[in-house]
Scaffold this active site. Structure first.
Site, PDB file in Angstrom:
ATOM      1  N   TRP A 125      49.154  32.379  16.752  1.00  0.00           N
ATOM      2  CA  TRP A 125      50.426  32.499  16.042  1.00  0.00           C
ATOM      3  C   TRP A 125      50.292  31.771  14.717  1.00  0.00           C
ATOM      4  O   TRP A 125      49.957  30.590  14.680  1.00  0.00           O
ATOM      5  CB  TRP A 125      51.596  31.901  16.833  1.00  0.00           C
ATOM      6  CG  TRP A 125      52.830  31.902  15.977  1.00  0.00           C
ATOM      7  CD1 TRP A 125      53.546  32.980  15.577  1.00  0.00           C
ATOM      8  CD2 TRP A 125      53.436  30.766  15.335  1.00  0.00           C
ATOM      9  NE1 TRP A 125      54.562  32.596  14.731  1.00  0.00           N
ATOM     10  CE2 TRP A 125      54.518  31.253  14.570  1.00  0.00           C
ATOM     11  CE3 TRP A 125      53.168  29.402  15.336  1.00  0.00           C
ATOM     12  CZ2 TRP A 125      55.331  30.407  13.813  1.00  0.00           C
ATOM     13  CZ3 TRP A 125      53.970  28.551  14.579  1.00  0.00           C
ATOM     14  CH2 TRP A 125      55.054  29.069  13.830  1.00  0.00           C
ATOM     15  N   GLU A 132      50.598  36.889  18.391  1.00  0.00           N
ATOM     16  CA  GLU A 132      52.060  36.794  18.515  1.00  0.00           C
ATOM     17  C   GLU A 132      52.770  37.182  17.220  1.00  0.00           C
ATOM     18  O   GLU A 132      52.447  36.683  16.147  1.00  0.00           O
ATOM     19  CB  GLU A 132      52.421  35.348  18.894  1.00  0.00           C
ATOM     20  CG  GLU A 132      53.909  35.099  19.058  1.00  0.00           C
ATOM     21  CD  GLU A 132      54.200  33.680  19.528  1.00  0.00           C
ATOM     22  OE1 GLU A 132      53.273  32.841  19.543  1.00  0.00           O
ATOM     23  OE2 GLU A 132      55.364  33.396  19.855  1.00  0.00           O
ATOM     24  N   LYS A 164      56.368  37.667  14.836  1.00  0.00           N
ATOM     25  CA  LYS A 164      57.637  36.959  14.615  1.00  0.00           C
ATOM     26  C   LYS A 164      58.394  37.631  13.486  1.00  0.00           C
ATOM     27  O   LYS A 164      57.818  38.009  12.475  1.00  0.00           O
ATOM     28  CB  LYS A 164      57.363  35.492  14.290  1.00  0.00           C
ATOM     29  CG  LYS A 164      58.618  34.644  14.259  1.00  0.00           C
ATOM     30  CD  LYS A 164      58.282  33.165  14.333  1.00  0.00           C
ATOM     31  CE  LYS A 164      59.527  32.329  14.226  1.00  0.00           C
ATOM     32  NZ  LYS A 164      59.297  30.919  14.507  1.00  0.00           N
ATOM     33  N   ASP A 179      57.243  37.183  22.119  1.00  0.00           N
ATOM     34  CA  ASP A 179      58.050  35.979  22.322  1.00  0.00           C
ATOM     35  C   ASP A 179      59.509  36.422  22.291  1.00  0.00           C
ATOM     36  O   ASP A 179      59.949  37.073  21.339  1.00  0.00           O
ATOM     37  CB  ASP A 179      57.764  34.951  21.219  1.00  0.00           C
ATOM     38  CG  ASP A 179      58.498  33.637  21.436  1.00  0.00           C
ATOM     39  OD1 ASP A 179      59.728  33.675  21.692  1.00  0.00           O
ATOM     40  OD2 ASP A 179      57.880  32.571  21.338  1.00  0.00           O
ATOM     41  N   HIS A 187      61.677  36.102  19.072  1.00  0.00           N
ATOM     42  CA  HIS A 187      61.164  36.535  17.771  1.00  0.00           C
ATOM     43  C   HIS A 187      61.642  37.906  17.322  1.00  0.00           C
ATOM     44  O   HIS A 187      60.951  38.607  16.588  1.00  0.00           O
ATOM     45  CB  HIS A 187      59.633  36.500  17.787  1.00  0.00           C
ATOM     46  CG  HIS A 187      59.085  35.114  17.835  1.00  0.00           C
ATOM     47  ND1 HIS A 187      57.756  34.815  17.681  1.00  0.00           N
ATOM     48  CD2 HIS A 187      59.706  33.925  18.010  1.00  0.00           C
ATOM     49  CE1 HIS A 187      57.573  33.516  17.766  1.00  0.00           C
ATOM     50  NE2 HIS A 187      58.740  32.951  17.976  1.00  0.00           N
ATOM     51  N   HIS A 212      55.797  35.067  25.785  1.00  0.00           N
ATOM     52  CA  HIS A 212      56.360  33.727  25.616  1.00  0.00           C
ATOM     53  C   HIS A 212      57.812  33.815  26.044  1.00  0.00           C
ATOM     54  O   HIS A 212      58.620  34.474  25.377  1.00  0.00           O
ATOM     55  CB  HIS A 212      56.285  33.252  24.162  1.00  0.00           C
ATOM     56  CG  HIS A 212      55.011  32.551  23.853  1.00  0.00           C
ATOM     57  ND1 HIS A 212      54.751  32.002  22.617  1.00  0.00           N
ATOM     58  CD2 HIS A 212      53.932  32.276  24.632  1.00  0.00           C
ATOM     59  CE1 HIS A 212      53.551  31.438  22.653  1.00  0.00           C
ATOM     60  NE2 HIS A 212      53.037  31.602  23.865  1.00  0.00           N
ATOM     61  N   ASP A 240      65.447  31.465  16.239  1.00  0.00           N
ATOM     62  CA  ASP A 240      64.434  31.139  17.234  1.00  0.00           C
ATOM     63  C   ASP A 240      64.470  29.635  17.465  1.00  0.00           C
ATOM     64  O   ASP A 240      63.638  28.900  16.966  1.00  0.00           O
ATOM     65  CB  ASP A 240      63.077  31.584  16.675  1.00  0.00           C
ATOM     66  CG  ASP A 240      61.928  31.175  17.561  1.00  0.00           C
ATOM     67  OD1 ASP A 240      62.158  30.914  18.741  1.00  0.00           O
ATOM     68  OD2 ASP A 240      60.805  31.121  17.039  1.00  0.00           O
ATOM     69  N   ASP A 280      64.455  27.797  20.246  1.00  0.00           N
ATOM     70  CA  ASP A 280      63.669  27.164  21.288  1.00  0.00           C
ATOM     71  C   ASP A 280      64.462  26.292  22.261  1.00  0.00           C
ATOM     72  O   ASP A 280      64.088  25.159  22.533  1.00  0.00           O
ATOM     73  CB  ASP A 280      62.515  26.385  20.650  1.00  0.00           C
ATOM     74  CG  ASP A 280      61.612  27.320  19.854  1.00  0.00           C
ATOM     75  OD1 ASP A 280      60.998  28.188  20.474  1.00  0.00           O
ATOM     76  OD2 ASP A 280      61.580  27.198  18.624  1.00  0.00           O
ATOM     77  N   ASP A 309      57.759  28.967  26.273  1.00  0.00           N
ATOM     78  CA  ASP A 309      57.650  28.454  24.902  1.00  0.00           C
ATOM     79  C   ASP A 309      59.017  28.034  24.373  1.00  0.00           C
ATOM     80  O   ASP A 309      59.781  28.855  23.870  1.00  0.00           O
ATOM     81  CB  ASP A 309      57.032  29.515  23.977  1.00  0.00           C
ATOM     82  CG  ASP A 309      56.822  28.979  22.573  1.00  0.00           C
ATOM     83  OD1 ASP A 309      56.834  27.741  22.397  1.00  0.00           O
ATOM     84  OD2 ASP A 309      56.666  29.787  21.633  1.00  0.00           O
TER      85      ASP A 309
HETATM   86  C1  RNT Z   1      56.609  29.774  17.096  1.00  0.00           C
HETATM   87  C2  RNT Z   1      55.859  30.522  18.131  1.00  0.00           C
HETATM   88  C3  RNT Z   1      54.683  29.802  18.745  1.00  0.00           C
HETATM   89  C4  RNT Z   1      54.897  28.307  18.931  1.00  0.00           C
HETATM   90  C5  RNT Z   1      53.811  27.613  19.692  1.00  0.00           C
HETATM   91  C6  RNT Z   1      53.934  26.130  19.608  1.00  0.00           C
HETATM   92  O1  RNT Z   1      57.679  30.454  16.640  1.00  0.00           O
HETATM   93  O2  RNT Z   1      56.743  30.929  19.122  1.00  0.00           O
HETATM   94  O3  RNT Z   1      54.336  30.407  19.934  1.00  0.00           O
HETATM   95  O4  RNT Z   1      56.118  28.054  19.534  1.00  0.00           O
HETATM   96  O5  RNT Z   1      52.584  28.042  19.269  1.00  0.00           O
HETATM   97 ZN    ZN Z   2      55.967  31.699  20.955  1.00  0.00          ZN
END
Ligand code: RNT
Ligand code: ZN
Length: 412
Positions: A179, A221, A223, A254, A257, A281, A289, A291, A320
Protein backbone atom coordinates in the site's frame (compact mmCIF):
# COMPACT_ATOMS: atom_id res chain seq x y z
CA UNK A 1 -31.46 -21.38 25.78
CA UNK A 2 -28.77 -24.05 25.98
CA UNK A 3 -26.37 -25.00 23.18
CA UNK A 4 -28.29 -28.26 22.71
CA UNK A 5 -31.55 -26.38 22.22
CA UNK A 6 -29.93 -24.00 19.77
CA UNK A 7 -28.42 -26.94 17.93
CA UNK A 8 -31.92 -28.45 17.51
CA UNK A 9 -33.41 -25.17 16.32
CA UNK A 10 -30.69 -24.77 13.69
CA UNK A 11 -31.02 -28.41 12.64
CA UNK A 12 -34.65 -27.71 11.70
CA UNK A 13 -33.47 -25.26 9.03
CA UNK A 14 -30.79 -27.64 7.84
CA UNK A 15 -27.83 -26.14 9.71
CA UNK A 16 -25.29 -28.34 11.45
CA UNK A 17 -23.89 -26.24 14.29
CA UNK A 18 -21.09 -28.74 14.93
CA UNK A 19 -19.86 -28.22 11.40
CA UNK A 20 -20.06 -24.43 11.83
CA UNK A 21 -17.96 -24.65 15.01
CA UNK A 22 -15.40 -26.87 13.30
CA UNK A 23 -15.27 -24.57 10.25
CA UNK A 24 -14.82 -21.42 12.32
CA UNK A 25 -11.97 -23.07 14.19
CA UNK A 26 -10.14 -23.40 10.88
CA UNK A 27 -10.27 -19.72 9.91
CA UNK A 28 -7.14 -17.77 10.80
CA UNK A 29 -7.45 -14.00 10.93
CA UNK A 30 -4.38 -11.85 10.47
CA UNK A 31 -4.23 -9.47 13.41
CA UNK A 32 -2.50 -6.18 12.62
CA UNK A 33 0.40 -5.38 14.95
CA UNK A 34 -0.08 -1.67 14.29
CA UNK A 35 -3.19 -1.25 16.46
CA UNK A 36 -0.84 -1.78 19.42
CA UNK A 37 1.15 1.44 19.00
CA UNK A 38 -0.77 3.72 16.62
CA UNK A 39 1.26 2.59 13.58
CA UNK A 40 4.40 3.84 15.32
CA UNK A 41 6.99 1.12 14.65
CA UNK A 42 10.50 0.98 16.08
CA UNK A 43 12.55 3.18 13.79
CA UNK A 44 11.88 6.58 15.27
CA UNK A 45 9.70 8.19 17.91
CA UNK A 46 7.94 10.42 15.42
CA UNK A 47 4.78 8.35 14.97
CA UNK A 48 2.81 7.72 11.80
CA UNK A 49 3.15 10.33 9.07
CA UNK A 50 3.29 10.88 5.28
CA UNK A 51 -0.12 9.65 4.24
CA UNK A 52 -1.26 7.91 7.38
CA UNK A 53 -2.41 9.27 10.71
CA UNK A 54 -4.02 8.24 13.94
CA UNK A 55 -6.18 10.26 16.28
CA UNK A 56 -6.22 9.94 20.04
CA UNK A 57 -3.73 9.81 22.84
CA UNK A 58 -4.95 6.98 25.05
CA UNK A 59 -2.32 5.97 27.63
CA UNK A 60 -0.41 2.67 27.74
CA UNK A 61 0.73 2.10 24.18
CA UNK A 62 3.57 -0.30 23.45
CA UNK A 63 6.86 1.44 22.73
CA UNK A 64 9.26 -1.51 22.58
CA UNK A 65 9.16 -4.85 20.72
CA UNK A 66 8.87 -6.69 24.04
CA UNK A 67 5.82 -4.63 25.02
CA UNK A 68 4.15 -5.05 21.66
CA UNK A 69 4.73 -8.80 21.68
CA UNK A 70 3.40 -9.08 25.23
CA UNK A 71 0.29 -7.08 24.32
CA UNK A 72 -0.36 -9.21 21.24
CA UNK A 73 0.09 -12.40 23.27
CA UNK A 74 -2.32 -11.15 25.88
CA UNK A 75 -4.91 -10.15 23.27
CA UNK A 76 -4.55 -13.51 21.52
CA UNK A 77 -5.17 -15.31 24.81
CA UNK A 78 -8.70 -13.85 24.79
CA UNK A 79 -9.46 -14.67 21.15
CA UNK A 80 -10.65 -18.19 20.35
CA UNK A 81 -8.75 -20.12 17.67
CA UNK A 82 -5.26 -19.90 16.13
CA UNK A 83 -4.41 -16.73 14.28
CA UNK A 84 -1.75 -14.81 12.41
CA UNK A 85 0.09 -11.56 13.09
CA UNK A 86 0.50 -8.92 10.41
CA UNK A 87 3.76 -6.95 10.64
CA UNK A 88 4.89 -3.79 8.89
CA UNK A 89 8.47 -3.21 7.80
CA UNK A 90 8.80 -0.29 10.23
CA UNK A 91 8.50 -2.84 13.07
CA UNK A 92 11.97 -4.26 12.38
CA UNK A 93 14.02 -4.73 15.53
CA UNK A 94 17.27 -2.80 15.24
CA UNK A 95 20.29 -3.25 17.46
CA UNK A 96 22.36 -0.09 17.87
CA UNK A 97 21.66 1.85 14.71
CA UNK A 98 18.48 1.85 12.69
CA UNK A 99 19.05 0.15 9.33
CA UNK A 100 17.30 2.17 6.62
CA UNK A 101 14.38 0.72 4.68
CA UNK A 102 16.38 0.05 1.53
CA UNK A 103 18.77 -2.15 3.49
CA UNK A 104 16.62 -4.00 6.01
CA UNK A 105 16.62 -7.77 5.90
CA UNK A 106 15.87 -10.91 7.82
CA UNK A 107 18.28 -9.83 10.57
CA UNK A 108 15.76 -7.23 11.83
CA UNK A 109 12.96 -9.80 11.87
CA UNK A 110 14.62 -12.79 13.51
CA UNK A 111 13.17 -11.98 16.96
CA UNK A 112 9.69 -11.78 15.44
CA UNK A 113 10.10 -15.18 13.82
CA UNK A 114 11.40 -16.73 17.06
CA UNK A 115 8.42 -15.28 18.90
CA UNK A 116 5.94 -16.42 16.22
CA UNK A 117 7.39 -19.93 16.32
CA UNK A 118 7.13 -20.09 20.08
CA UNK A 119 3.50 -19.00 20.02
CA UNK A 120 2.37 -20.80 16.88
CA UNK A 121 1.43 -17.66 14.92
CA UNK A 122 1.74 -17.34 11.15
CA UNK A 123 3.20 -14.01 10.00
CA UNK A 124 2.09 -11.68 7.21
CA UNK A 125 4.00 -8.64 6.05
CA UNK A 126 3.83 -5.13 4.58
CA UNK A 127 6.50 -2.85 3.14
CA UNK A 128 6.23 0.57 4.80
CA UNK A 129 5.83 3.39 2.30
CA UNK A 130 5.17 6.12 4.89
CA UNK A 131 6.68 7.70 8.01
CA UNK A 132 9.96 8.33 6.18
CA UNK A 133 11.84 11.39 4.83
CA UNK A 134 12.07 9.76 1.39
CA UNK A 135 8.34 10.20 0.90
CA UNK A 136 9.19 13.18 -1.27
CA UNK A 137 6.19 15.43 -1.97
CA UNK A 138 4.04 12.55 -0.72
CA UNK A 139 5.27 10.15 -3.40
CA UNK A 140 7.26 6.93 -3.18
CA UNK A 141 7.30 4.44 -6.07
CA UNK A 142 5.66 6.97 -8.38
CA UNK A 143 8.01 9.86 -7.62
CA UNK A 144 9.39 11.75 -10.63
CA UNK A 145 12.79 11.62 -8.87
CA UNK A 146 14.58 8.42 -9.95
CA UNK A 147 16.64 8.32 -6.73
CA UNK A 148 13.50 8.30 -4.63
CA UNK A 149 11.99 5.55 -6.73
CA UNK A 150 15.19 3.55 -6.51
CA UNK A 151 15.16 3.76 -2.71
CA UNK A 152 11.60 2.47 -2.49
CA UNK A 153 12.15 -0.22 -5.13
CA UNK A 154 14.99 -1.56 -2.98
CA UNK A 155 12.66 -1.48 0.00
CA UNK A 156 10.01 -3.50 -1.84
CA UNK A 157 12.58 -6.10 -2.91
CA UNK A 158 13.93 -6.45 0.63
CA UNK A 159 10.42 -6.85 1.98
CA UNK A 160 9.53 -9.65 -0.44
CA UNK A 161 12.66 -11.45 0.73
CA UNK A 162 11.64 -10.98 4.36
CA UNK A 163 8.16 -12.33 3.56
CA UNK A 164 9.77 -15.37 1.94
CA UNK A 165 11.84 -15.89 5.08
CA UNK A 166 8.68 -15.75 7.22
CA UNK A 167 6.92 -18.32 5.04
CA UNK A 168 9.92 -20.64 4.97
CA UNK A 169 10.67 -20.48 8.69
CA UNK A 170 7.08 -20.76 9.86
CA UNK A 171 6.04 -23.23 7.16
CA UNK A 172 3.01 -21.11 6.48
CA UNK A 173 2.24 -19.00 3.40
CA UNK A 174 2.84 -15.28 3.90
CA UNK A 175 0.80 -12.55 2.27
CA UNK A 176 2.67 -9.30 1.71
CA UNK A 177 0.60 -6.22 1.04
CA UNK A 178 1.76 -3.20 -0.94
CA UNK A 179 0.00 0.00 0.00
CA UNK A 180 1.52 3.31 -1.08
CA UNK A 181 -0.20 6.58 -0.15
CA UNK A 182 1.10 8.31 -3.31
CA UNK A 183 -1.22 11.03 -4.49
CA UNK A 184 -2.00 14.74 -4.69
CA UNK A 185 -3.96 17.12 -2.54
CA UNK A 186 -5.12 19.22 -5.47
CA UNK A 187 -5.96 18.56 -9.09
CA UNK A 188 -2.85 17.16 -10.79
CA UNK A 189 -1.97 18.19 -14.33
CA UNK A 190 -0.69 14.73 -15.14
CA UNK A 191 -2.63 11.68 -13.97
CA UNK A 192 -0.94 9.21 -16.27
CA UNK A 193 2.75 9.82 -15.52
CA UNK A 194 2.65 8.83 -11.83
CA UNK A 195 0.71 5.68 -12.69
CA UNK A 196 3.20 4.67 -15.36
CA UNK A 197 6.06 5.21 -12.92
CA UNK A 198 4.22 3.25 -10.22
CA UNK A 199 3.71 0.28 -12.55
CA UNK A 200 7.33 0.40 -13.69
CA UNK A 201 8.63 0.49 -10.10
CA UNK A 202 6.41 -2.38 -9.04
CA UNK A 203 7.51 -4.42 -12.06
CA UNK A 204 11.12 -3.91 -11.02
CA UNK A 205 10.32 -5.06 -7.48
CA UNK A 206 8.46 -8.19 -8.52
CA UNK A 207 10.96 -9.24 -11.16
CA UNK A 208 14.12 -8.58 -9.14
CA UNK A 209 13.07 -9.96 -5.74
CA UNK A 210 13.87 -13.53 -4.84
CA UNK A 211 10.83 -15.19 -3.39
CA UNK A 212 8.92 -18.41 -3.83
CA UNK A 213 5.56 -17.70 -5.46
CA UNK A 214 4.09 -20.81 -3.91
CA UNK A 215 4.49 -19.53 -0.38
CA UNK A 216 4.47 -15.73 -0.74
CA UNK A 217 1.34 -13.96 -1.97
CA UNK A 218 1.90 -10.35 -3.00
CA UNK A 219 -1.22 -8.20 -2.62
CA UNK A 220 -1.81 -4.67 -3.89
CA UNK A 221 -4.20 -2.34 -2.03
CA UNK A 222 -6.24 0.40 -3.65
CA UNK A 223 -7.53 3.59 -2.07
CA UNK A 224 -9.97 6.22 -3.21
CA UNK A 225 -8.43 9.14 -1.33
CA UNK A 226 -6.59 9.97 1.84
CA UNK A 227 -6.15 12.94 4.11
CA UNK A 228 -3.81 15.23 2.19
CA UNK A 229 -4.37 13.36 -1.07
CA UNK A 230 -8.00 14.29 -1.64
CA UNK A 231 -7.84 14.87 -5.39
CA UNK A 232 -5.87 11.97 -6.75
CA UNK A 233 -4.40 8.68 -5.58
CA UNK A 234 -2.05 6.87 -7.92
CA UNK A 235 -3.24 3.45 -6.73
CA UNK A 236 -6.92 3.93 -7.42
CA UNK A 237 -9.24 0.93 -7.54
CA UNK A 238 -9.06 0.71 -11.35
CA UNK A 239 -5.28 1.03 -11.41
CA UNK A 240 -4.87 -1.68 -8.79
CA UNK A 241 -7.34 -4.02 -10.49
CA UNK A 242 -5.58 -3.65 -13.84
CA UNK A 243 -2.09 -3.98 -12.45
CA UNK A 244 -2.85 -6.95 -10.21
CA UNK A 245 -4.82 -8.77 -12.90
CA UNK A 246 -2.13 -8.32 -15.56
CA UNK A 247 0.78 -9.23 -13.26
CA UNK A 248 -0.99 -12.14 -11.62
CA UNK A 249 -0.78 -10.88 -8.07
CA UNK A 250 -3.73 -10.32 -5.71
CA UNK A 251 -5.70 -7.12 -5.41
CA UNK A 252 -6.56 -6.18 -1.82
CA UNK A 253 -9.89 -4.72 -0.82
CA UNK A 254 -9.94 -2.44 2.21
CA UNK A 255 -13.51 -1.81 3.36
CA UNK A 256 -12.64 1.80 4.18
CA UNK A 257 -11.24 2.75 0.78
CA UNK A 258 -14.37 3.34 -1.27
CA UNK A 259 -17.19 5.82 -1.54
CA UNK A 260 -19.28 5.48 1.59
CA UNK A 261 -22.34 4.42 -0.38
CA UNK A 262 -20.46 1.66 -2.21
CA UNK A 263 -21.23 -1.90 -1.17
CA UNK A 264 -17.80 -3.45 -0.68
CA UNK A 265 -19.30 -6.90 -0.09
CA UNK A 266 -20.67 -6.79 -3.62
CA UNK A 267 -17.14 -6.62 -5.03
CA UNK A 268 -16.06 -9.91 -3.50
CA UNK A 269 -17.65 -12.33 -5.96
CA UNK A 270 -16.14 -10.48 -8.94
CA UNK A 271 -12.73 -10.49 -7.28
CA UNK A 272 -13.00 -14.18 -6.63
CA UNK A 273 -13.97 -14.93 -10.21
CA UNK A 274 -11.00 -13.15 -11.71
CA UNK A 275 -8.29 -13.50 -9.05
CA UNK A 276 -9.17 -16.87 -7.49
CA UNK A 277 -8.27 -15.56 -4.05
CA UNK A 278 -9.32 -12.38 -2.26
CA UNK A 279 -7.18 -10.34 0.11
CA UNK A 280 -9.21 -8.28 2.51
CA UNK A 281 -8.57 -5.47 4.99
CA UNK A 282 -11.52 -5.51 7.33
CA UNK A 283 -11.99 -1.96 8.55
CA UNK A 284 -14.81 0.44 9.30
CA UNK A 285 -14.95 3.79 7.57
CA UNK A 286 -16.66 6.58 9.49
CA UNK A 287 -17.07 9.54 7.12
CA UNK A 288 -13.51 9.06 5.89
CA UNK A 289 -11.16 6.11 6.14
CA UNK A 290 -10.92 6.76 9.83
CA UNK A 291 -9.97 3.31 11.00
CA UNK A 292 -12.46 2.73 13.79
CA UNK A 293 -12.69 -0.68 15.45
CA UNK A 294 -14.92 -2.99 13.43
CA UNK A 295 -18.43 -3.44 14.79
CA UNK A 296 -21.07 -6.08 14.12
CA UNK A 297 -22.77 -3.80 11.64
CA UNK A 298 -24.46 -4.45 8.31
CA UNK A 299 -21.25 -3.94 6.33
CA UNK A 300 -19.31 -6.48 8.35
CA UNK A 301 -22.22 -8.90 8.22
CA UNK A 302 -22.47 -8.58 4.45
CA UNK A 303 -18.73 -9.09 3.99
CA UNK A 304 -18.73 -12.14 6.28
CA UNK A 305 -21.71 -13.62 4.44
CA UNK A 306 -19.87 -13.32 1.13
CA UNK A 307 -16.66 -14.78 2.58
CA UNK A 308 -18.55 -17.81 3.88
CA UNK A 309 -20.51 -18.30 0.68
CA UNK A 310 -17.40 -18.03 -1.51
CA UNK A 311 -15.35 -20.37 0.74
CA UNK A 312 -13.23 -18.86 3.55
CA UNK A 313 -10.20 -20.84 2.32
CA UNK A 314 -10.14 -18.49 -0.67
CA UNK A 315 -9.62 -15.42 1.49
CA UNK A 316 -6.81 -13.68 3.26
CA UNK A 317 -8.68 -12.02 6.11
CA UNK A 318 -6.71 -9.26 7.78
CA UNK A 319 -7.92 -6.54 10.13
CA UNK A 320 -6.87 -2.95 9.55
CA UNK A 321 -7.80 -0.19 11.96
CA UNK A 322 -5.92 1.84 14.50
CA UNK A 323 -7.89 3.70 17.08
CA UNK A 324 -5.57 5.60 19.42
CA UNK A 325 -8.40 6.97 21.54
CA UNK A 326 -9.31 3.74 23.36
CA UNK A 327 -7.53 0.85 25.05
CA UNK A 328 -5.54 -0.72 22.22
CA UNK A 329 -5.65 -4.26 23.59
CA UNK A 330 -9.44 -4.05 23.92
CA UNK A 331 -9.58 -2.75 20.34
CA UNK A 332 -7.79 -5.86 19.08
CA UNK A 333 -9.84 -8.38 21.05
CA UNK A 334 -13.16 -6.75 20.24
CA UNK A 335 -12.41 -6.52 16.53
CA UNK A 336 -11.14 -10.09 16.22
CA UNK A 337 -14.10 -11.51 18.11
CA UNK A 338 -16.54 -9.39 16.09
CA UNK A 339 -15.09 -10.74 12.87
CA UNK A 340 -15.38 -14.30 14.14
CA UNK A 341 -18.94 -13.72 15.34
CA UNK A 342 -20.02 -12.47 11.93
CA UNK A 343 -18.32 -15.38 10.18
CA UNK A 344 -20.13 -17.75 12.51
CA UNK A 345 -23.49 -16.06 11.93
CA UNK A 346 -22.90 -16.42 8.20
CA UNK A 347 -22.16 -20.12 8.64
CA UNK A 348 -25.41 -20.47 10.57
CA UNK A 349 -27.45 -19.04 7.68
CA UNK A 350 -29.16 -21.55 5.35
CA UNK A 351 -27.58 -20.05 2.26
CA UNK A 352 -28.46 -22.91 -0.08
CA UNK A 353 -32.16 -22.52 0.75
CA UNK A 354 -32.06 -18.74 0.27
CA UNK A 355 -30.23 -19.08 -3.02
CA UNK A 356 -32.93 -21.47 -4.23
CA UNK A 357 -35.63 -18.93 -3.37
CA UNK A 358 -33.73 -16.29 -5.37
CA UNK A 359 -33.44 -18.59 -8.38
CA UNK A 360 -37.14 -19.45 -8.17
CA UNK A 361 -38.06 -15.79 -8.06
CA UNK A 362 -39.70 -16.15 -4.65
CA UNK A 363 -38.60 -12.73 -3.45
CA UNK A 364 -41.16 -12.34 -0.65
CA UNK A 365 -40.10 -15.64 0.91
CA UNK A 366 -36.46 -14.66 0.47
CA UNK A 367 -36.91 -11.31 2.20
CA UNK A 368 -38.94 -12.71 5.08
CA UNK A 369 -36.54 -15.57 5.77
CA UNK A 370 -33.40 -13.46 5.37
CA UNK A 371 -34.75 -11.27 8.16
CA UNK A 372 -36.13 -14.03 10.41
CA UNK A 373 -32.92 -16.04 10.27
CA UNK A 374 -31.04 -13.06 11.68
CA UNK A 375 -32.67 -13.77 15.02
CA UNK A 376 -31.73 -17.42 15.34
CA UNK A 377 -29.72 -18.18 18.50
CA UNK A 378 -26.19 -17.76 17.15
CA UNK A 379 -25.02 -16.55 20.58
CA UNK A 380 -25.39 -20.04 21.99
CA UNK A 381 -23.22 -21.50 19.27
CA UNK A 382 -20.66 -18.72 19.75
CA UNK A 383 -20.59 -19.44 23.49
CA UNK A 384 -20.04 -23.14 22.78
CA UNK A 385 -17.24 -22.34 20.32
CA UNK A 386 -15.57 -20.17 22.97
CA UNK A 387 -16.06 -22.79 25.69
CA UNK A 388 -14.32 -25.38 23.56
CA UNK A 389 -11.44 -22.95 23.22
CA UNK A 390 -11.28 -22.52 27.00
CA UNK A 391 -12.88 -19.07 26.87
CA UNK A 392 -16.14 -17.46 27.73
CA UNK A 393 -18.43 -16.17 24.98
CA UNK A 394 -19.59 -13.09 26.86
CA UNK A 395 -18.01 -9.76 27.79
CA UNK A 396 -16.01 -11.19 30.72
CA UNK A 397 -12.82 -10.94 28.60
CA UNK A 398 -13.02 -7.19 29.09
CA UNK A 399 -12.49 -7.40 32.87
CA UNK A 400 -9.26 -9.27 32.11
CA UNK A 401 -8.16 -6.51 29.75
CA UNK A 402 -8.97 -3.92 32.40
CA UNK A 403 -6.82 -5.81 34.90
CA UNK A 404 -3.97 -6.03 32.36
CA UNK A 405 -4.37 -2.35 31.67
CA UNK A 406 -4.12 -1.48 35.35
CA UNK A 407 -1.22 -3.80 36.08
CA UNK A 408 0.79 -3.50 32.86
CA UNK A 409 -0.29 -0.86 30.36
CA UNK A 410 -0.77 2.08 32.72
CA UNK A 411 2.57 1.45 34.44
CA UNK A 412 4.47 2.19 31.23
C1 RNT B 1 -4.08 2.78 4.73
C2 RNT B 1 -4.17 1.36 4.31
C3 RNT B 1 -3.07 0.45 4.80
C4 RNT B 1 -2.59 0.77 6.21
C5 RNT B 1 -1.63 -0.23 6.78
C6 RNT B 1 -0.99 0.27 8.03
O1 RNT B 1 -5.13 3.51 4.30
O2 RNT B 1 -5.41 0.85 4.67
O3 RNT B 1 -3.47 -0.86 4.69
O4 RNT B 1 -3.67 0.91 7.08
O5 RNT B 1 -0.69 -0.57 5.84
ZN1 ZN C 1 -5.75 -1.25 4.57
Amino acid sequence: MSYKEAQKKFAKIGIDTEKAIADLQKIPISMHCWQGDDVGGFESVGGASNGIQTTGNYPGKATTPEQLMADIDFAMSLIPGKHRVNLHACYGIHKDKVVDRDKIGIEQFKPWVAWAKKNGYGLDFNPTFFSHPNMKDGLSLSSPDPKIREFWIKHGIKCLEIADYFAKELKSTCSINFWCPDGYKDEPSDRLGPRKRMADSLDKIFTKAKYDKKRVFPCFESKLFGIGVESYTVNSHEFVMGYAQSRKILALLDMGHFHLTENVADKISSFLMFFGKVAFHISRPVRWDSDHVIRQNDDLRAAAQEIVKMGPENFIIALDYFDASICRVAAWVLGMRNMQKELLKAMLTPNAQLKKLQDEGKFTDQLVLQEEYKNYPAEEVWAEFCRRNGLSGDESWFAKVQKYEKEVLLKR
